[in-house]
Design a protein around this motif. Sequence first.
Motif, mmCIF file in Angstrom:
data_model
loop_
_atom_site.group_PDB
_atom_site.id
_atom_site.type_symbol
_atom_site.label_atom_id
_atom_site.label_comp_id
_atom_site.label_asym_id
_atom_site.label_seq_id
_atom_site.Cartn_x
_atom_site.Cartn_y
_atom_site.Cartn_z
ATOM 1 N N UNK A 172 -35.220 1.488 -34.929
ATOM 2 C CA UNK A 172 -35.429 2.094 -32.742
ATOM 3 C C UNK A 172 -33.897 2.157 -31.916
ATOM 4 N N UNK A 173 -33.426 3.178 -31.968
ATOM 5 C CA UNK A 173 -32.624 2.352 -31.208
ATOM 6 C C UNK A 173 -33.095 3.546 -30.030
ATOM 7 N N UNK A 174 -32.757 2.511 -28.640
ATOM 8 C CA UNK A 174 -33.517 3.194 -27.395
ATOM 9 C C UNK A 174 -32.825 2.794 -26.274
ATOM 10 N N UNK A 175 -32.336 3.158 -25.144
ATOM 11 C CA UNK A 175 -31.821 2.980 -23.916
ATOM 12 C C UNK A 175 -32.366 2.306 -23.452
ATOM 13 N N UNK A 176 -33.535 1.280 -23.342
ATOM 14 C CA UNK A 176 -33.148 0.109 -22.707
ATOM 15 C C UNK A 176 -33.966 -1.317 -23.536
ATOM 16 N N UNK A 177 -33.412 -2.370 -23.139
ATOM 17 C CA UNK A 177 -34.140 -3.126 -23.788
ATOM 18 C C UNK A 177 -34.294 -4.362 -22.490
ATOM 19 N N UNK A 178 -35.870 -5.817 -22.446
ATOM 20 C CA UNK A 178 -35.340 -6.851 -22.014
ATOM 21 C C UNK A 178 -35.082 -7.591 -23.555
ATOM 22 N N UNK A 179 -34.948 -8.665 -23.009
ATOM 23 C CA UNK A 179 -34.454 -10.413 -23.817
ATOM 24 C C UNK A 179 -35.587 -10.716 -24.914
ATOM 25 N N UNK A 180 -36.982 -10.529 -24.135
ATOM 26 C CA UNK A 180 -37.853 -10.802 -25.169
ATOM 27 C C UNK A 180 -38.479 -9.319 -26.554
ATOM 28 N N UNK A 208 -28.500 -0.810 -23.329
ATOM 29 C CA UNK A 208 -27.843 -1.509 -22.233
ATOM 30 C C UNK A 208 -29.756 -3.497 -22.178
ATOM 31 N N UNK A 209 -29.361 -4.286 -22.390
ATOM 32 C CA UNK A 209 -30.307 -4.966 -22.075
ATOM 33 C C UNK A 209 -30.575 -5.304 -21.022
ATOM 34 N N UNK A 210 -31.792 -5.374 -20.239
ATOM 35 C CA UNK A 210 -32.139 -5.170 -18.687
ATOM 36 C C UNK A 210 -33.381 -6.354 -18.439
ATOM 37 N N UNK A 211 -32.957 -6.699 -17.123
ATOM 38 C CA UNK A 211 -34.172 -8.052 -16.855
ATOM 39 C C UNK A 211 -36.040 -7.571 -16.936
ATOM 40 N N UNK A 212 -36.853 -7.939 -16.912
ATOM 41 C CA UNK A 212 -37.656 -7.326 -17.648
ATOM 42 C C UNK A 212 -38.487 -6.683 -15.828
ATOM 43 N N UNK A 213 -37.408 -7.407 -15.295
ATOM 44 C CA UNK A 213 -38.648 -6.215 -13.655
ATOM 45 C C UNK A 213 -37.793 -5.218 -13.371
ATOM 46 N N UNK A 214 -36.476 -4.660 -14.217
ATOM 47 C CA UNK A 214 -35.921 -4.102 -13.923
ATOM 48 C C UNK A 214 -36.199 -2.435 -15.054
#
Lengths: 319, 285
Positions: A172-180, A208-214
């Motif tokens: 899967x290619x998604x716009x965003x993800x977080x480290x987990x 982009x990998x972004x922080x979970x809160x974001x």
Amino acid sequence: MPASPRPIYTDPDKRRGLDELAAMVPNGATVAIGGGLSSRAPMALLRAILRRGIKGLTAVGSAHGIDIDLLCAGGALVRSMESYVGFEQDFGLAPNFRRACESGAVEASDSCCYTLVQQLRAAIEGLPFMPIRSVRGTDFVALHPEYKVMTCPFTGDELLLAPAIEPDVALIHAQFGDAAGNLLIQGPPVADILFAKASKAVVATVEQIIPPSELRSLPGKNVPYFYVAALAEVPMGAHPTACYPFHAYDRAHMSLYHHAARQGPAAFKAHYLDLYVHGASTHEAYLDLIGGETICTRLQSWRDGEEAWMRLYDEEAQA
Amino acid sequence: MTLYCTLGEMMIAALARTITNGELVFHGFGSPLAQLAMHVAKRTHAPQMVLIAGATYGVDPQPPFLTPTTNDWVVDRGASCSLDIEELFDLAAAGRMGRMFLSGLQIDKWGNCNVTALGGRRVTMKLPGGGGGGNLSCDAQHVTLWTPAHRSPPDAEGRRRFRLVERCDFITSFGHRDSEGRPRAAYGHVGRGPQFLVTELGLFDFDAEGHMRLAATYPDVSADEIQDNTGFVLRMSDSIGVIAPPCRTIVEMIRAMDPLRIHEKEIREQDLRRRFEIQAQKETA
């Protein structure tokens, strides 16, 4: 086949390199490829899979184009259970897919969208099959000896039973993800959420990998982290398919691809495969090859308004 | 002043007239003629139709322009919401989908379509596949078929490869009878099968037996020409009508919605040159 106990993935940091993701797809695996047609296909990951020389894959899914066609040309696919593989009225038939099916190199076990949905649902729910009323009367029934027909014990109606499909890997290619590994898909999710839940593992690339809160503050559909085995930040990882809001579809590149594919296997190998897949050992090298910043800027111009957006389709018609 | 319309615009208008107000209608991908017909219907005689766009599953979108690909955010613009793939197909399976548009490289006399492969056990030409057509042809209440490639001139060796055939090499989407002649009713499907077929030569409906029947022609085509381009003996309606051109408002609407003329990609070169005089009055469909 009953669904096997399926793993969950709880490593708090699943970030890996693109090649490590590709290495998680074994020879002979059944893969579900995310996105659809000209949108959000995990192309960088597929190119990495082809560079590793992975063979014997079975693809399941709904409406696809360049992703399945490229896997056919690269010799990775032996069976297609897709419901559609083509380039719509824009470029027409998928040349590599067509040749592979006609020669028998790829077994064409075409399916239908809802049949697949029901088969994925069965896997998600841990059931051996799901019934549907449709498809009986078409030739898909002869193409799929695994389907069974039964009389409903409640109504006496005839139903078709389609066995669960549990893909080994969902790519899967998604716009965003977080480290987990939480993923966020914006725009039409196509069958990605079903793929994620039905598969033994999700392997994902994200813009982009972004922080979970974001991640939680953004609109879209989530794939919870425990379905995801690993992910990598790969900007423009869907190129040449679109990944809005980051970039539009690269119709000029698609035209170049399709032109090369129409010329036959040798020409396609020389003018596309050896250049854009095997000739670029990393995704960064690929981006340089296709024109780097210039292309990125052009494909982002859809944001400048309808005229600019329309121009992306208009000017590329001449490519 | 717009005085003429093209064949594409005639076909779009004819397809639009098959839509009933208040029904939930879906088009698949790679279907610009059907896609435009749905937008025309929604903006004219069927304001309460539920328009669901193929590939994005957007509900009542208002795309600023048509694109040559169907899964694009352009196509989804202005949608009131988007369905998941499973929800769209569940709607059909439960009998809520009023109409679906389908096509085929082969369409037989019972309205079965083939977009899977030509050739028998040995595939001579692999086609892209039918997406959800195998499901929706059974589940949608009504189906409108179309093809802009009915005409089948002889090739260099004088052979005809008909689009409208006695029998499909593969049944991708189900019409009124299966390949053994077993009627649809015997399957207990939720949907009632193909209701109309619109081609670049004529408009067809289906008789009580489920057999295709010529209902109307374009002003520049004769029934004999249609029969000559058809691979089985056509049944004829009691009175063969003439397909009415759209009014000027609709023609201008189509041109505004499709400034890139994407729908012309579906139409063959010789048919792109056909012109029809249009009605000055507003259409009362």
